[in-house]
Write a protein that holds these residues in place. Sequence first.
Motif, PDB file in Angstrom:
ATOM      1  N   ALA A 179       0.817  -1.213   0.000  1.00 12.57           N
ATOM      2  CA  ALA A 179       0.000   0.000   0.000  1.00 12.57           C
ATOM      3  C   ALA A 179       0.850   1.263   0.000  1.00 12.57           C
ATOM      4  O   ALA A 179       0.584   2.211  -0.739  1.00 12.57           O
ATOM      5  CB  ALA A 179      -0.940  -0.002   1.202  1.00 12.57           C
ATOM      6  N   THR A 180       1.875   1.311   0.834  1.00  9.65           N
ATOM      7  CA  THR A 180       2.709   2.507   0.930  1.00  9.65           C
ATOM      8  C   THR A 180       3.990   2.143   1.664  1.00  9.65           C
ATOM      9  O   THR A 180       4.138   1.031   2.171  1.00  9.65           O
ATOM     10  CB  THR A 180       1.962   3.640   1.663  1.00  9.65           C
ATOM     11  OG1 THR A 180       2.716   4.846   1.579  1.00  9.65           O
ATOM     12  CG2 THR A 180       1.722   3.315   3.130  1.00  9.65           C
ATOM     13  N   GLY A 181       4.914   3.069   1.726  1.00  9.85           N
ATOM     14  CA  GLY A 181       6.156   2.800   2.423  1.00  9.85           C
ATOM     15  C   GLY A 181       7.129   3.952   2.319  1.00  9.85           C
ATOM     16  O   GLY A 181       6.762   5.073   1.944  1.00  9.85           O
ATOM     17  N   GLY A 182       8.370   3.664   2.639  1.00  9.31           N
ATOM     18  CA  GLY A 182       9.408   4.680   2.563  1.00  9.31           C
ATOM     19  C   GLY A 182      10.761   4.029   2.394  1.00  9.31           C
ATOM     20  O   GLY A 182      10.935   2.826   2.623  1.00  9.31           O
TER      21      GLY A 182
ATOM     22  N   PRO B 276      11.881   6.121  16.271  1.00 12.23           N
ATOM     23  CA  PRO B 276      11.339   6.190  17.628  1.00 12.23           C
ATOM     24  C   PRO B 276      10.821   4.817  18.066  1.00 12.23           C
ATOM     25  O   PRO B 276      10.263   4.071  17.255  1.00 12.23           O
ATOM     26  CB  PRO B 276      10.188   7.200  17.496  1.00 12.23           C
ATOM     27  CG  PRO B 276      10.535   8.020  16.302  1.00 12.23           C
ATOM     28  CD  PRO B 276      11.237   7.087  15.367  1.00 12.23           C
ATOM     29  N   PRO B 277      10.976   4.447  19.333  1.00 13.60           N
ATOM     30  CA  PRO B 277      10.630   3.097  19.788  1.00 13.60           C
ATOM     31  C   PRO B 277       9.174   2.701  19.519  1.00 13.60           C
ATOM     32  O   PRO B 277       8.888   1.534  19.258  1.00 13.60           O
ATOM     33  CB  PRO B 277      10.916   3.150  21.291  1.00 13.60           C
ATOM     34  CG  PRO B 277      11.927   4.239  21.453  1.00 13.60           C
ATOM     35  CD  PRO B 277      11.609   5.252  20.394  1.00 13.60           C
ATOM     36  N   GLY B 278       8.248   3.648  19.560  1.00 18.83           N
ATOM     37  CA  GLY B 278       6.839   3.283  19.428  1.00 18.83           C
ATOM     38  C   GLY B 278       6.270   3.434  18.032  1.00 18.83           C
ATOM     39  O   GLY B 278       5.059   3.256  17.838  1.00 18.83           O
ATOM     40  N   LEU B 279       7.086   3.743  17.054  1.00 18.27           N
ATOM     41  CA  LEU B 279       6.547   4.011  15.722  1.00 18.27           C
ATOM     42  C   LEU B 279       6.394   2.728  14.916  1.00 18.27           C
ATOM     43  O   LEU B 279       7.345   1.954  14.776  1.00 18.27           O
ATOM     44  CB  LEU B 279       7.455   4.993  14.974  1.00 18.27           C
ATOM     45  CG  LEU B 279       6.908   5.479  13.629  1.00 18.27           C
ATOM     46  CD1 LEU B 279       7.088   6.982  13.476  1.00 18.27           C
ATOM     47  CD2 LEU B 279       7.578   4.739  12.470  1.00 18.27           C
ATOM     48  N   GLU B 280       5.186   2.495  14.386  1.00 22.85           N
ATOM     49  CA  GLU B 280       4.919   1.312  13.574  1.00 22.85           C
ATOM     50  C   GLU B 280       4.435   1.663  12.170  1.00 22.85           C
ATOM     51  O   GLU B 280       4.592   0.861  11.241  1.00 22.85           O
ATOM     52  CB  GLU B 280       3.864   0.432  14.251  1.00 22.85           C
ATOM     53  CG  GLU B 280       4.292  -0.127  15.600  1.00 22.85           C
ATOM     54  CD  GLU B 280       3.217  -1.001  16.204  1.00 22.85           C
ATOM     55  OE1 GLU B 280       2.265  -1.362  15.487  1.00 22.85           O
ATOM     56  OE2 GLU B 280       3.331  -1.321  17.404  1.00 22.85           O
ATOM     57  N   TYR B 281       3.818   2.831  12.010  1.00 16.02           N
ATOM     58  CA  TYR B 281       3.240   3.232  10.728  1.00 16.02           C
ATOM     59  C   TYR B 281       3.679   4.661  10.409  1.00 16.02           C
ATOM     60  O   TYR B 281       4.297   5.333  11.237  1.00 16.02           O
ATOM     61  CB  TYR B 281       1.709   3.162  10.785  1.00 16.02           C
ATOM     62  CG  TYR B 281       1.176   1.825  11.203  1.00 16.02           C
ATOM     63  CD1 TYR B 281       1.116   0.773  10.295  1.00 16.02           C
ATOM     64  CD2 TYR B 281       0.732   1.603  12.505  1.00 16.02           C
ATOM     65  CE1 TYR B 281       0.628  -0.476  10.664  1.00 16.02           C
ATOM     66  CE2 TYR B 281       0.246   0.362  12.893  1.00 16.02           C
ATOM     67  CZ  TYR B 281       0.198  -0.671  11.975  1.00 16.02           C
ATOM     68  OH  TYR B 281      -0.273  -1.901  12.346  1.00 16.02           O
ATOM     69  N   GLY B 282       3.335   5.123   9.206  1.00  9.83           N
ATOM     70  CA  GLY B 282       3.544   6.526   8.915  1.00  9.83           C
ATOM     71  C   GLY B 282       2.657   7.384   9.800  1.00  9.83           C
ATOM     72  O   GLY B 282       1.558   6.965  10.201  1.00  9.83           O
ATOM     73  N   GLU B 283       3.121   8.576  10.129  1.00 14.36           N
ATOM     74  CA  GLU B 283       2.367   9.452  11.023  1.00 14.36           C
ATOM     75  C   GLU B 283       2.307  10.877  10.467  1.00 14.36           C
ATOM     76  O   GLU B 283       3.296  11.381   9.930  1.00 14.36           O
ATOM     77  CB  GLU B 283       3.015   9.483  12.417  1.00 14.36           C
ATOM     78  CG  GLU B 283       3.014   8.130  13.107  1.00 14.36           C
ATOM     79  CD  GLU B 283       3.569   8.173  14.530  1.00 14.36           C
ATOM     80  OE1 GLU B 283       3.469   7.157  15.225  1.00 14.36           O
ATOM     81  OE2 GLU B 283       4.107   9.231  14.939  1.00 14.36           O
TER      82      GLU B 283
ATOM     83  N   ALA C 256       8.740   5.833   8.048  1.00 11.45           N
ATOM     84  CA  ALA C 256       9.764   4.809   8.258  1.00 11.45           C
ATOM     85  C   ALA C 256      10.431   4.502   6.923  1.00 11.45           C
ATOM     86  O   ALA C 256       9.764   4.369   5.898  1.00 11.45           O
ATOM     87  CB  ALA C 256       9.149   3.554   8.847  1.00 11.45           C
ATOM     88  N   CYS C 257      11.761   4.399   6.934  1.00  8.98           N
ATOM     89  CA  CYS C 257      12.524   4.171   5.701  1.00  8.98           C
ATOM     90  C   CYS C 257      13.331   2.885   5.732  1.00  8.98           C
ATOM     91  O   CYS C 257      13.854   2.455   4.705  1.00  8.98           O
ATOM     92  CB  CYS C 257      13.467   5.346   5.458  1.00  8.98           C
ATOM     93  SG  CYS C 257      12.600   6.886   5.165  1.00  8.98           S
ATOM     94  N   ALA C 258      13.438   2.279   6.897  1.00 11.22           N
ATOM     95  CA  ALA C 258      14.175   1.037   7.093  1.00 11.22           C
ATOM     96  C   ALA C 258      13.782   0.545   8.486  1.00 11.22           C
ATOM     97  O   ALA C 258      13.128   1.270   9.242  1.00 11.22           O
ATOM     98  CB  ALA C 258      15.687   1.268   6.990  1.00 11.22           C
TER      99      ALA C 258
ATOM    100  N   TYR D  41      12.538   9.323   8.495  1.00  5.69           N
ATOM    101  CA  TYR D  41      12.765  10.741   8.278  1.00  5.69           C
ATOM    102  C   TYR D  41      11.496  11.488   8.662  1.00  5.69           C
ATOM    103  O   TYR D  41      10.385  10.960   8.547  1.00  5.69           O
ATOM    104  CB  TYR D  41      13.213  11.062   6.853  1.00  5.69           C
ATOM    105  CG  TYR D  41      12.117  11.290   5.841  1.00  5.69           C
ATOM    106  CD1 TYR D  41      11.687  12.583   5.531  1.00  5.69           C
ATOM    107  CD2 TYR D  41      11.519  10.228   5.169  1.00  5.69           C
ATOM    108  CE1 TYR D  41      10.694  12.793   4.588  1.00  5.69           C
ATOM    109  CE2 TYR D  41      10.540  10.432   4.231  1.00  5.69           C
ATOM    110  CZ  TYR D  41      10.118  11.716   3.942  1.00  5.69           C
ATOM    111  OH  TYR D  41       9.144  11.927   3.021  1.00  5.69           O
ATOM    112  N   MET D  42      11.670  12.676   9.166  1.00  9.34           N
ATOM    113  CA  MET D  42      10.556  13.537   9.516  1.00  9.34           C
ATOM    114  C   MET D  42      10.614  14.784   8.658  1.00  9.34           C
ATOM    115  O   MET D  42      11.691  15.328   8.421  1.00  9.34           O
ATOM    116  CB  MET D  42      10.597  13.948  10.985  1.00  9.34           C
ATOM    117  CG  MET D  42       9.339  14.697  11.438  1.00  9.34           C
ATOM    118  SD  MET D  42       9.558  15.528  13.020  1.00  9.34           S
ATOM    119  CE  MET D  42      10.571  16.916  12.503  1.00  9.34           C
ATOM    120  N   TRP D  43       9.447  15.242   8.171  1.00  7.32           N
ATOM    121  CA  TRP D  43       9.364  16.486   7.418  1.00  7.32           C
ATOM    122  C   TRP D  43       8.478  17.459   8.177  1.00  7.32           C
ATOM    123  O   TRP D  43       7.601  17.061   8.961  1.00  7.32           O
ATOM    124  CB  TRP D  43       8.803  16.250   6.010  1.00  7.32           C
ATOM    125  CG  TRP D  43       7.483  15.517   5.988  1.00  7.32           C
ATOM    126  CD1 TRP D  43       7.286  14.187   5.821  1.00  7.32           C
ATOM    127  CD2 TRP D  43       6.176  16.105   6.165  1.00  7.32           C
ATOM    128  NE1 TRP D  43       5.951  13.885   5.879  1.00  7.32           N
ATOM    129  CE2 TRP D  43       5.246  15.039   6.081  1.00  7.32           C
ATOM    130  CE3 TRP D  43       5.713  17.395   6.387  1.00  7.32           C
ATOM    131  CZ2 TRP D  43       3.867  15.241   6.217  1.00  7.32           C
ATOM    132  CZ3 TRP D  43       4.341  17.601   6.526  1.00  7.32           C
ATOM    133  CH2 TRP D  43       3.426  16.535   6.437  1.00  7.32           C
TER     134      TRP D  43
END
Length: 379
Positions: A104-107, A195-202, A215-217, A222-224
């Motif tokens: 569906a999506t990614g980075g 970040p430890p709690g990140l699982e999806y794009g935000e 998330a890229c790996a 990366y944050m924009w």
Amino acid sequence: MTRESISSVQVALIVGGGIGGMAAAIALSERGVKVEIVDLDPEWRVYGAGITITGPTLRAYRRLGLLDAIKQQGAITNKTRLFKYDGTHLHDLEEPVIEEGLPATGGIMRPILHRIMQKRVKELEIPVRLGLTVTALENEGDEVAVTFSDGSNARYGLVVGSDSVASAVRDLAFPHMAPAVPTGQGCWRISIRKPPGLEYGEFYLGHENPCGITACAPDSVYMWMLTRHEERERFMDEEELYNELKRLLADFGGNAGWIRDNMTRQDWINYRPLAAVLQPKPWYNGRIVLLGDAVHATTPHLASGAGMAVESGIVLAEELAAAASAEAGLLAYQERRYPRCKDVIDSSVSVGRLQLAHGDPREHAHILEGALSRLNEPF
């Protein structure tokens, strides 16, 4: 997959070895065209943080045979989480799967994506000459006479200008076009550990400076952040970039707040003003044609700049293969790409204007959802 061969062009020059240029080179080479690439950077590098890869962009990369490598070296997900800027969870966006078997999506980190494409270029034995650009172009029948910046000369059946928003090919061969137009916004980016709690794009909304995390790996993101652009007398140095981004994140909670509290001066931070333009037709002059930022530069609001460039490279090859002549193929490429690129640019710029005017977030959502839905349609 068997590709229909191109009979109207035997040899093509790609000016600019970035994402769009490599996509065109791969697609043309797979259809029997002898391709050469020149790139101004003597190291053929790419700078930048991560890149969000939407479903439509992943679809385009699958057409190039690069999806598996992106899945292996990037990060794939099926959901984007929306938060208020203070970290309050608002809503989850389920990302639609637009083709069977397609994520569906990614980075992915932009340098890694570049290396994946470079590897395919090398596998196809496409010559790449570095530290070089063009200084003169002259249409002569079914060929283009090219003078390079080292003084050498050659002739090609097609010249593709994919050499960035500051395209030398555009300046040489398309006098009816003009530079991209500043939008009034700027984009901050930081590459940092996950970040430890990140699982999806935000996405973080409701603040005058919206931001998001991709998330890229497995261990990196990366944050924009988008802000109103303010002209400065000079570029900010690394210390100023660090301090200013930390200040801009002062109100944020959740993982955006975690990034503020854990970022260091060793993390890659970048800021650049945004500009966009859909260049007027024609996009080709004789056997010279433009694609990517050289002709349809957009802003990051739809995360589709790279995707549009890859699509354009594929469509150029497809239409040349389907047409009875190169001229017919270039016209078909232009007419197939123009409305889609216009939609992306118009929608992205409209969202940016609303953000600058502190417009109704519901209107933002309406524009974005409509544009993203149209992007899911076949290209």
